[in-house]
Design an enzyme around this catalytic site. Structure first.
Site, PDB file in Angstrom:
ATOM      1  N   SER A   1      45.147  41.359  42.346  1.00 55.52           N
ATOM      2  CA  SER A   1      44.163  41.881  41.429  1.00 55.52           C
ATOM      3  C   SER A   1      42.715  41.595  41.878  1.00 55.52           C
ATOM      4  O   SER A   1      41.797  42.197  41.345  1.00 55.52           O
ATOM      5  CB  SER A   1      44.364  41.304  40.039  1.00 55.52           C
ATOM      6  OG  SER A   1      44.240  39.914  40.056  1.00 55.52           O
TER       7      SER A   1
ATOM      8  N   LYS B   1      34.689  36.979  40.789  1.00 56.03           N
ATOM      9  CA  LYS B   1      35.619  37.898  40.125  1.00 56.03           C
ATOM     10  C   LYS B   1      35.319  37.972  38.630  1.00 56.03           C
ATOM     11  O   LYS B   1      34.991  36.952  38.009  1.00 56.03           O
ATOM     12  CB  LYS B   1      37.050  37.380  40.351  1.00 56.03           C
ATOM     13  CG  LYS B   1      38.166  38.257  39.757  1.00 56.03           C
ATOM     14  CD  LYS B   1      39.536  37.698  40.152  1.00 56.03           C
ATOM     15  CE  LYS B   1      40.672  38.616  39.670  1.00 56.03           C
ATOM     16  NZ  LYS B   1      41.995  38.132  40.109  1.00 56.03           N
TER      17      LYS B   1
ATOM     18  N   SER C   1      47.497  37.408  43.788  1.00 54.04           N
ATOM     19  CA  SER C   1      46.237  38.139  43.626  1.00 54.04           C
ATOM     20  C   SER C   1      45.054  37.662  44.442  1.00 54.04           C
ATOM     21  O   SER C   1      44.012  38.304  44.403  1.00 54.04           O
ATOM     22  CB  SER C   1      45.847  38.169  42.142  1.00 54.04           C
ATOM     23  OG  SER C   1      46.758  38.977  41.437  1.00 54.04           O
TER      24      SER C   1
END
Lengths: 487, 95, 485
Positions: free
Chosen positions: C151, C76, C175
């Site tokens: 997210s 990420k 998330s």
């Protein structure tokens, strides 16, 4: 209010005003690395060479607290006879400025590490107790340099993150003189403890000064203004005088005082407003979620208490009691640890009274002239002690001693050697002196007669002649005694 | 309680984010609906509750007083928006 | 299309250790598939040629004792990776290249893994659909124009689409777990303090945690073993004895007590979710564990609490993005003008909204009513779990109130977007570990997840329960490669 104490008042036609002062002193901790990061705190480095990733607030960086700084804050608290809070919290103080890389300063708001304490000041008209509100740890900011470029400000983050102890006094100070004594006392205590070096030129010690005025006799406090970042005691005193008068003038004109932050302009010697009301900061304090509450045990504090040396107040008491010094003398000798250590070393083997006078008189004067600290004194305690002993045992006179002393200031030599090499031993043999004196009287028969017929002032002339003839080496005491007998 | 334009302008000043009239109005609308949702907390009585300081079940660790970060100037200034080897450069503040 | 990318992490590791596959072969396979999958927009930054170089280097002198030997992995874009651009999904960091590595990713590289690239995410981790990213939306590989969740949307999409065998995401309010649920994969949010936050772009410091996102529970346990460590550089990192999560992984959960919290049965809960939960309860019983009804009375207050605490911390954490030291800077006439323009242009709308909320709830006059109140309610929520854990070993709930929704469906209504996190948020507020495992499909055929919440530091137990249930559920993710032409 004691009528005996001399008061600092601002006088106007019909009114007298008292000045109320509170100080927030920022003292830089003597740590090697910063409060929450591992970069160096040394003064005077090239710009931005003492900045870690944490200091520069790069993404993902986190604070880790320095144990040494925690210890110094607690030790200072102990020195201020203050309450040590076993649990304290670090809060973020949020605002934007170019030298504040995180956009917040890590400080302590509601739960500081040290609580209420006190400091005793030695003023000419007696002792005064000044209350301490609290002491907390916080980060220092970087430096903004405005004059290297017309359009831009240059930022150096070397100082950003250095540990500061903020010491907040109660509004107990009433005059520039008290402020002088207070700052010096704080500085002295911290230097004794080794928690702050108190070097104001390097910025290790500075203060925000809160000033308000009120008509003499009133109990309520007036509106105060804060003068930020004053970095010398002289400037603090000047700022207070200017600000107090400014406020009094406003009140006399019937105006009210706006609570505001001001700066002291060192060129114009006046204070001026720093921020307009619109930009009033809302710091939005909240506990820093990257840090947990700081918890110290009773044991941790007790261990630190053992590290506390004899502090100025205690040492002064001891000096007065044990060595029979006057309060004035004691105050000077304990004003910093280095001086008191020097003194105690000198008196190990020599007369206290003489040592006191020589240190406070000749030595201090000579050091001041050469701009030296006592730690840089060319004359060691041992050698000063020897010099004093030479005076005490009559080997040299006090006057000769001054010559020897000057010599020693050039390089730490054994005074005995100097006396020998230069043949400065004073003449104390009564027979030899008698012979000298007889000769002098002989050579000055007329004056001797004049003296005997009442011109007492001529005594000094004879003393002078004897000293001249003996090359300054005649023992003055004996000369006086013998002359008296002979004339 | 409602968040008006004046408040939006005040908060945007505090957070250093510029807003024009249109943006401020949209923000006021958004924030009001979010706060309506948040107001639910007022249903709870919390007078005798201690606020949570941290969920991290540990005490604050103290580090040794050692200098470990030495002269990282190049790294620190590497991503700086303005070209200058020694300093960060920003437009002047108007006093 | 290579079969290599269909293999699980555990299979790939075995094949590399058995010398049936080389790191170069594996890396090339994932690179090739990633290059064909640009329509998913899962990557912000590709580091493919460097990855292949590293793989070749690994093969020259392979250390097969490592836990992730020569395994390619994308991560990420919230993890600072040394010399590789790190954007946090934001314009304000679009030109930022860290000179340092996050602890979690360093742990991964230390075990032999190789960086493929940085995965798309909601800006500064603020979002539940990956629609707030400066770099555009991410496609859910399950179906076209479906959100992958957020997210960690790029992360979940990449794992589900097999562009990377496994990845790490971050979880502040859900998330990791919510996007895992939306894409049919496994996502673990560890106990707060289990993984270091050093080098992770901070959103909400008291809630953020990094965690693995994987195709199955065993892979998840493997990566968790690598990333969970005590870090002196993070004051909230906790020094506790970490299990050998893979070695101790077992499907034997007989006698374990699993709690079913009644307050999670929310008003208007879709029947499909209700049914999934019931099925989950059956699976648990099937495994020999016991179902116990429990109460978490303050559940309904978790979301409002979260939407005070998280924005408050974020408003302060994001103050450093001011154009002074790094990142995007707009021209300004003076310092304040520069700040305002930089932050208005550099931050997207959702981030600006949350900064405003955060600034407001901390501001003078409102701190007690909002922030302080929220921290008190947070205490009550944590107490609920502490009480419950006197009776049970873990808690079973749905992961999300629905399956993945269409891109654009919820962007106009912030509150409706926030409601996505209703089941996941309490776990972050209490600092507990939570895992989402795919457990079924809805009528549209989209995946649905079940969440298991564990006791603090009890990830082993959590993983075991998930492992046992996964076996019973036998979920098959339906990936059709629709985006590959």
């Amino acid at each position: 209010m004691s009528k005996d104490k001399s008061e600092y008042l601002i006088n106007r036609k019909d009114n007298q005003y008292e000045v109320v002062i509170g100080l927030e002193v920022h003292a830089q901790v003597t740590s090697e690395s910063k409060l929450f990061s591992t970069s160096s705190t040394k003064f005077g480095a090239e710009p931005n060479t003492q900045v870690s990733l944490v200091d520069a607030a790069l993404p993902g960086m986190l604070p880790v607290i320095n144990e040494y700084c925690v210890k110094q804050a607690i030790k200072t608290g102990i020195g201020l006879k203050a309450k040590i809070n076993k649990r304290s919290v670090f809060d973020r103080k949020n605002y934007f400025y170019a030298d504040l890389p995180q956009g917040y300063q890590i400080s302590q708001f509601k739960d500081p590490i040290v609580g209420e304490g006190k400091v005793i000041l030695d003023m000419p008209d007696g002792q005064k107790e000044v209350g301490i509100e609290r002491l907390h740890l916080e980060q220092d900011a970087g430096k903004s340099i405005h004059d290297l470029d017309p359009k831009n400000t240059f930022v150096d983050l070397n100082r950003s993150g250095v540990a500061l102890m903020e010491i907040v006094s109660k509004p107990d100070l009433r005059s520039p003189d008290e402020v002088n004594a207070y700052v010096k006392k704080l500085r002295s205590i911290m230097r004794y403890l080794g928690t702050c070096d108190g070097n104001m030129q390097e910025g290790s010690l500075r203060a925000d000064v809160n000033v308000s005025v009120r008509k003499k006799g009133t109990k309520e406090f007036g509106t105060r203004c804060e003068i930020k970042n004053v970095n010398s005691i002289k400037f603090m005193q000047m700022a207070i005088e200017y600000e107090a008068n400014r406020q009094v003038d406003l009140i006399e004109e019937g105006q009210s005082i706006d609570q505001e932050t001001r700066l002291f302009d060192t060129k114009k010697n006046e204070t001026r407003s720093m921020r307009s009301k619109e930009d009033a900061h809302d710091y939005r304090y909240f506990p820093d979620p990257d840090l947990l509450p700081l918890e110290v045990s009773e044991d941790f504090i007790e261990k630190l208490k053992l590290e506390i040396p004899e502090l100025p107040d205690e040492k002064k008491k001891r000096f007065i009691e044990k060595f029979k010094l006057t309060p004035y003398e004691a105050t000077i000798l304990v004003s910093d640890n280095e001086t008191s250590n020097y003194f105690e070393n000198v008196i190990k083997k020599s007369d206290v009274k003489l040592a006191t006078n020589w240190i406070i008189g000749e030595l201090f004067a000579a050091l001041n002239e050469k701009n030296l600290e006592i730690t840089e004194s060319p004359i060691s305690a041992g050698n000063l002690s020897k010099l004093i002993n030479l005076i005490k045992d009559g080997t040299i006179s006090g006057k000769i001693a001054k010559t020897v002393f000057e010599n020693m200031m050039e390089g730490d030599k054994d005074p005995k050697k100097i006396v020998e090499e230069k043949g400065l031993k004073q003449e104390s043999d009564p027979k030899a002196l008698e012979a000298l004196i007889d000769k002098v009287i002989d050579d000055n028969r007329e004056k001797a007669t004049e003296y005997k017929s009442g011109k007492v002032k001529l005594f000094g002339f004879f003393v002078g002649q004897v000293m001249k003839v003996s090359g300054g080496k005649a023992n003055p005491q004996l000369v006086n005694e013998i002359l008296k007998k002979k004339l | 309680m409602s968040i008006d334009l004046k408040t939006i302008k005040h908060i945007s000043k505090l957070s250093r984010i510029s807003v024009d009239e249109k943006k401020a109005e949209k923000l006021a609308g958004d924030l009001n609906s979010i706060f309506e949702f948040i107001e639910k907390l007022n249903e709870l009585k919390t007078d005798n509750v201690q606020p949570l300081t941290s969920v991290a079940e540990t005490t604050l660790k103290l580090r040794d007083d050692e200098v470990k970060s030495k002269n990282l100037r190049e790294q620190i200034i590497k991503n700086s928006p303005q070209e200058n080897e020694d300093y960060f450069v920003v437009p002047k503040v108007i006093e | 299309m290579s079969d290599i990318t269909k293999q699980s992490l555990s299979e790939l590791i075995k094949n590399i250790k058995d010398k049936k596959l080389s790191s170069t072969e594996v890396t090339k396979a994932f690179v090739e598939r990633s290059e064909k999958s640009k329509e998913l927009n899962a990557y912000v930054t590709e580091d493919f040629s460097a990855a292949i170089d590293k793989a070749k280097k690994f093969d020259e002198n392979p250390n097969l004792d490592l836990k992730l030997p020569g395994i390619p992995m994308a991560v990420k874009d919230l993890f600072c990776t040394k010399n590789v651009k790190t954007t946090a999904g934001s314009k304000i960091l679009n030109n930022f290249t860290p000179t340092y590595e996050s602890t979690v990713t360093q742990n991964i590289w230390n075990e032999g893994a190789i960086l493929l690239g940085k995965l798309n995410c909601d800006e500064f981790a603020m979002g539940s659909s990956n629609e707030t990213s400066f770099f555009g939306c991410v496609q859910n590989p399950i179906d076209k124009d479906l959100v992958p969740g957020g997210s960690s949307g790029g992360s979940s999409s990449a794992v589900a689409a097999q562009l990377t065998p496994i990845t790490i995401g971050t979880d502040t309010g859900g998330s990791i777990r919510q996007p895992a649920s939306f894409t049919g994969i496994v996502g673990l949010k560890p106990t707060y303090g289990s993984c270091s936050r050093y080098g992770i772009v901070a959103f909400a410091s008291s809630l953020d945690q990094a965690g693995p996102m994987a195709q199955n529970v065993r892979d998840c346990a493997l990566l968790h073993e690598v990333i969970s460590s005590y870090d002196e550089k993070d004051s909230t990192s906790i020094d506790f004895k970490r299990n050998n999560y893979v070695k101790e992984l077992t499907n034997n959960i007989k006698g374990k007590k699993i709690g079913i919290p009644k307050e999670y049965r929310v008003d208007g809960m879709p029947k499909e979710i209700e049914d999934l939960w019931k099925k989950g309860i059956d699976y648990v019983k099937d495994c020999g564990a016991e179902i116990i009804d429990i109460s978490l009375p303050h559940t309904n207050y978790a979301l409002p609490t979260y939407y005070i605490v998280a924005p408050a911390e974020a408003s302060s954490n994001l103050a450093r993005y001011d154009g002074v030291k790094y990142g995007f800077r707009a021209d300004g006439e003076n310092l304040i003008d520069m700040y305002e323009k930089t932050r208005s242009e550099g931050f997207g709308a959702e981030v600006q909204r949350r900064i405003m909320i955060g600034t407001y709830v901390l501001s003078s006059g409102y701190y007690d009513a909002y922030y302080l109140k929220a921290q008190k309610v947070r205490k009550l929520i944590k107490n609920d779990f502490d009480e419950a854990y006197k009776k049970v070993d873990a808690i079973l709930t749905p992961s999300t109130p629905s399956s993945a929704f269409k891109i654009g469906e919820k962007t106009n209504d912030p509150v409706s977007m926030y409601l996505n996190d209703i089941f996941t948020v309490p776990v972050n507020l209490a600092g507990l570990p939570g895992i989402s495992i795919p457990a079924g499909h809805d009528a549209k055929g989209y995946p649905l997840g079940l969440q298991i919440i564990g006791k603090a530091f009890d990830e082993q137990n959590l993983l075991n329960i998930a492992y046992a249930m996964e076996e019973k559920i036998n979920f098959k993710n339906k990936i059709t490669d629709w985006w590959i032409k």
